[in-house]
Write a protein that holds these residues in place. Structure first.
Motif, PDB file in Angstrom:
ATOM      1  N   GLN A 135       0.978  -1.165   0.066  1.00 27.49           N
ATOM      2  CA  GLN A 135      -0.090   0.017  -0.108  1.00 27.49           C
ATOM      3  C   GLN A 135       0.810   1.256  -0.155  1.00 27.49           C
ATOM      4  N   PHE A 136       2.108   1.237   0.795  1.00 25.01           N
ATOM      5  CA  PHE A 136       2.711   2.435   0.679  1.00 25.01           C
ATOM      6  C   PHE A 136       3.879   2.517  -0.200  1.00 25.01           C
ATOM      7  N   PHE A 137       4.073   1.596  -1.016  1.00 26.15           N
ATOM      8  CA  PHE A 137       4.871   1.690  -2.025  1.00 26.15           C
ATOM      9  C   PHE A 137       4.568   0.818  -3.150  1.00 26.15           C
ATOM     10  N   PRO A 138       3.352   1.377  -3.748  1.00 27.84           N
ATOM     11  CA  PRO A 138       2.478   0.852  -4.843  1.00 27.84           C
ATOM     12  C   PRO A 138       3.388   0.632  -6.102  1.00 27.84           C
ATOM     13  N   GLN A 139       4.401   1.364  -6.259  1.00 27.16           N
ATOM     14  CA  GLN A 139       5.305   1.275  -7.642  1.00 27.16           C
ATOM     15  C   GLN A 139       6.435   0.477  -7.658  1.00 27.16           C
ATOM     16  N   GLY A 140       6.614   0.086  -6.336  1.00 25.21           N
ATOM     17  CA  GLY A 140       7.568  -1.084  -6.459  1.00 25.21           C
ATOM     18  C   GLY A 140       7.125  -2.449  -5.804  1.00 25.21           C
ATOM     19  N   ASP A 141       8.184  -3.565  -5.715  1.00 27.35           N
ATOM     20  CA  ASP A 141       7.749  -4.634  -5.333  1.00 27.35           C
ATOM     21  C   ASP A 141       8.167  -4.901  -3.794  1.00 27.35           C
ATOM     22  N   ALA A 142       7.240  -4.639  -2.758  1.00 32.07           N
ATOM     23  CA  ALA A 142       7.507  -4.634  -1.525  1.00 32.07           C
ATOM     24  C   ALA A 142       7.716  -6.131  -0.885  1.00 32.07           C
ATOM     25  N   THR A 143       7.342  -7.188  -1.730  1.00 30.84           N
ATOM     26  CA  THR A 143       7.273  -8.452  -1.147  1.00 30.84           C
ATOM     27  C   THR A 143       8.176  -9.048  -0.446  1.00 30.84           C
ATOM     28  N   THR A 144       9.633  -9.018  -0.847  1.00 37.49           N
ATOM     29  CA  THR A 144      10.850  -9.419  -0.102  1.00 37.49           C
ATOM     30  C   THR A 144      11.250  -8.629   1.111  1.00 37.49           C
ATOM     31  N   TYR A 145      11.147  -7.402   0.968  1.00 37.94           N
ATOM     32  CA  TYR A 145      11.516  -6.521   1.971  1.00 37.94           C
ATOM     33  C   TYR A 145      10.429  -6.733   3.070  1.00 37.94           C
ATOM     34  N   ALA A 146       9.205  -6.754   3.034  1.00 39.84           N
ATOM     35  CA  ALA A 146       8.163  -7.237   4.246  1.00 39.84           C
ATOM     36  C   ALA A 146       8.412  -8.526   4.662  1.00 39.84           C
ATOM     37  N   HIS A 147       8.899  -9.483   3.994  1.00 38.49           N
ATOM     38  CA  HIS A 147       9.244 -10.664   4.367  1.00 38.49           C
ATOM     39  C   HIS A 147      10.289 -10.478   5.509  1.00 38.49           C
ATOM     40  N   PHE A 148      11.479 -10.002   4.864  1.00 38.33           N
ATOM     41  CA  PHE A 148      12.589  -9.688   5.799  1.00 38.33           C
ATOM     42  C   PHE A 148      12.414  -8.970   7.161  1.00 38.33           C
ATOM     43  N   LEU A 149      11.308  -7.940   6.936  1.00 40.46           N
ATOM     44  CA  LEU A 149      11.037  -7.038   8.091  1.00 40.46           C
ATOM     45  C   LEU A 149      10.151  -7.764   9.111  1.00 40.46           C
ATOM     46  N   PHE A 150       9.227  -8.696   8.750  1.00 42.85           N
ATOM     47  CA  PHE A 150       8.522  -9.326   9.342  1.00 42.85           C
ATOM     48  C   PHE A 150       9.404 -10.339  10.218  1.00 42.85           C
ATOM     49  N   ASN A 151      10.284 -10.931   9.668  1.00 43.29           N
ATOM     50  CA  ASN A 151      11.198 -12.028  10.332  1.00 43.29           C
ATOM     51  C   ASN A 151      11.909 -11.332  11.560  1.00 43.29           C
ATOM     52  N   ALA A 152      12.262  -9.896  11.363  1.00 44.76           N
ATOM     53  CA  ALA A 152      12.863  -9.315  12.306  1.00 44.76           C
ATOM     54  C   ALA A 152      12.183  -8.847  13.573  1.00 44.76           C
ATOM     55  N   PHE A 153      10.879  -8.845  13.287  1.00 44.07           N
ATOM     56  CA  PHE A 153       9.986  -8.828  14.337  1.00 44.07           C
ATOM     57  C   PHE A 153       9.563 -10.106  15.091  1.00 44.07           C
ATOM     58  N   ASP A 154       9.374 -11.046  14.156  1.00 43.62           N
ATOM     59  CA  ASP A 154       8.940 -12.517  14.693  1.00 43.62           C
ATOM     60  C   ASP A 154      10.165 -13.179  15.366  1.00 43.62           C
ATOM     61  N   LEU A 155      10.392 -12.712  16.556  1.00 46.97           N
ATOM     62  CA  LEU A 155      11.740 -13.169  17.086  1.00 46.97           C
ATOM     63  C   LEU A 155      11.718 -14.801  17.583  1.00 46.97           C
ATOM     64  N   ASP A 156      10.405 -15.242  18.000  1.00 45.62           N
ATOM     65  CA  ASP A 156      10.326 -16.602  18.197  1.00 45.62           C
ATOM     66  C   ASP A 156      10.121 -17.377  17.094  1.00 45.62           C
ATOM     67  N   ARG A 157      10.008 -16.794  15.744  1.00 46.49           N
ATOM     68  CA  ARG A 157      10.029 -17.544  14.821  1.00 46.49           C
ATOM     69  C   ARG A 157       8.793 -18.445  14.458  1.00 46.49           C
TER      70      ARG A 157
END
Length: 257
Positions: free
Chosen positions: A121-143
Motif C-alpha cells: 500500500q505504501f510503496f505501490p510502484q515497487g515490489d515490497a514483497t521481499t522487504y516485507a518478508h525480511f522485516l516481518f522476520n525481524a519482528f517475529d523473534l520466536d519464529r
C-alpha cells in the motif's frame, strides 16, 4: 533525512547526539523522556501510519479506557504497566497503538501477509514483497509465523525511540537473515536489493542497477575488520558508530519501517 546534520525520526539509526529523534528533547539522568504520541511526529513510520489510521481522524481520549481493551481478542497482550516498563511509550500511546492494532488484527496477532499488504500500500510502484518478508522476520523473534502486540510495540519503541546502540542491534538482526549471529555479504545484499526493489528504482535521480552491490561492497569492506567473510555484531556496531559515512548511508532505511 537530516535536519541540521542530525537524523530525524523514522531512521533506524536515530540521533547519536543524545537527542531523541524528531523531538529535540535531551536525555535526563540517562533516561529518555517520553514525548507525546502525535500523528505528525510519527507518521514517517509506515507501521505507525497503518496502525493509527484505523483509530479515526483524531486521537481518542476516553477517560474510561484505563487499561488495554482485552475482551475481544484471542491473544491478550501483557499488562499495560509491564509494556510501559518495556518500551518508551506512555500509557495513552500504548492505548492508541493497541486500538489500531486490534482494529486491524482482531485475533491479536499479525501475520506475514499483513506485512506484505501494508508495504504494498505504501510503496505501490515497487515490489515490497521481499522487504516485507525480511522485516516481518525481524519482528517475529520466536519464529512462529505471527507477531504478538507486545513484540510489535517493543520493536516500534526501539525503532522510533531507542538509543543508537539499540537501533543498531535491531538493524543487525534484520541483516542477519538466518539468525546465526553473523552477517554475510550475501545477506546484506539481499536486504539492500529488497529495499531498492521496493523504492530505490523509483527515486529521483534514478538508482543504477549496480548500486545495491556497490553499496554492500563498500559497507562490508569496512565492517569485516578481520577479513573472515562475516560481520559480527561487535564489528557492525563499532564500525557504524565510528564511520559517519556509513551512518549517513544507512539512512536508506529512512521511511521504510
Amino acid at each position: 533525512m537530516q535536519e541540521d546534520g542530525k537524523v530525524v525520526d523514522g531512521s533506524l539509526l536515530g540521533d547519536a547526539n543524545g537527542v531523541e529523534p524528531g523531538t529535540g528533547r535531551q536525555k535526563e539522568s540517562g533516561k529518555w523522556q517520553r514525548p507525546r504520541f502525535t500523528r505528525k511526529a510519527l507518521m514517517r513510520c509506515c507501521l505507525v501510519k497503518w496502525i493509527i489510521a484505523s483509530t479515526g481522524p483524531k486521537e481518542q481520549d476516553d477517560s474510561s479506557d484505563s487499561d488495554l481493551e482485552l475482551s475481544t481478542v484471542r491473544h491478550q497482550p501483557e499488562g499495560l504497566e509491564q509494556l510501559q516498563a518495556q518500551t518508551k511509550f506512555t500509557k495513552k500511546e500504548l492505548q492508541s497503538l493497541y486500538r489500531g492494532f486490534k482494529n486491524e488484527c482482531p485475533s491479536g496477532l499479525v501475520d506475514e501477509e499483513t506485512f506484505k499488504t501494508i508495504y504494498s500500500q505504501f510503496f505501490p510502484q515497487g515490489d515490497a514483497t521481499t522487504y516485507a518478508h525480511f522485516l516481518f522476520n525481524a519482528f517475529d523473534l520466536d519464529r512462529n509465523g505471527s507477531i504478538r502486540f507486545e513484540d510489535f510495540v517493543i520493536g516500534l519503541s526501539v525503532l522510533l525511540r531507542g538509543s543508537v546502540t539499540e537501533k543498531l542491534n535491531w538493524a543487525f538482526n534484520l541483516y542477519d537473515i538466518n539468525k546465526d549471529g553473523y552477517i554475510t555479504k550475501e545477506e546484506m545484499l539481499l536486504i539492500m536489493k529488497s529495499i531498492y526493489d521496493m523504492m530505490g528504482r523509483y527515486t529521483y535521480p534514478s538508482v543504477r542497477d549496480e548500486a545495491p552491490s556497490e553499496h554492500v561492497e563498500k559497507f562490508f569492506q569496512k565492517m569485516d575488520r578481520n577479513r573472515d567473510g562475516v560481520v559480527t555484531i561487535e564489528e557492525f556496531i563499532e564500525t557504524c558508530q565510528k564511520d559517519e559515512n556509513i551512518m549517513n548511508s544507512m539512512q536508506l532505511f529512512e521511511n521504510v519501517i
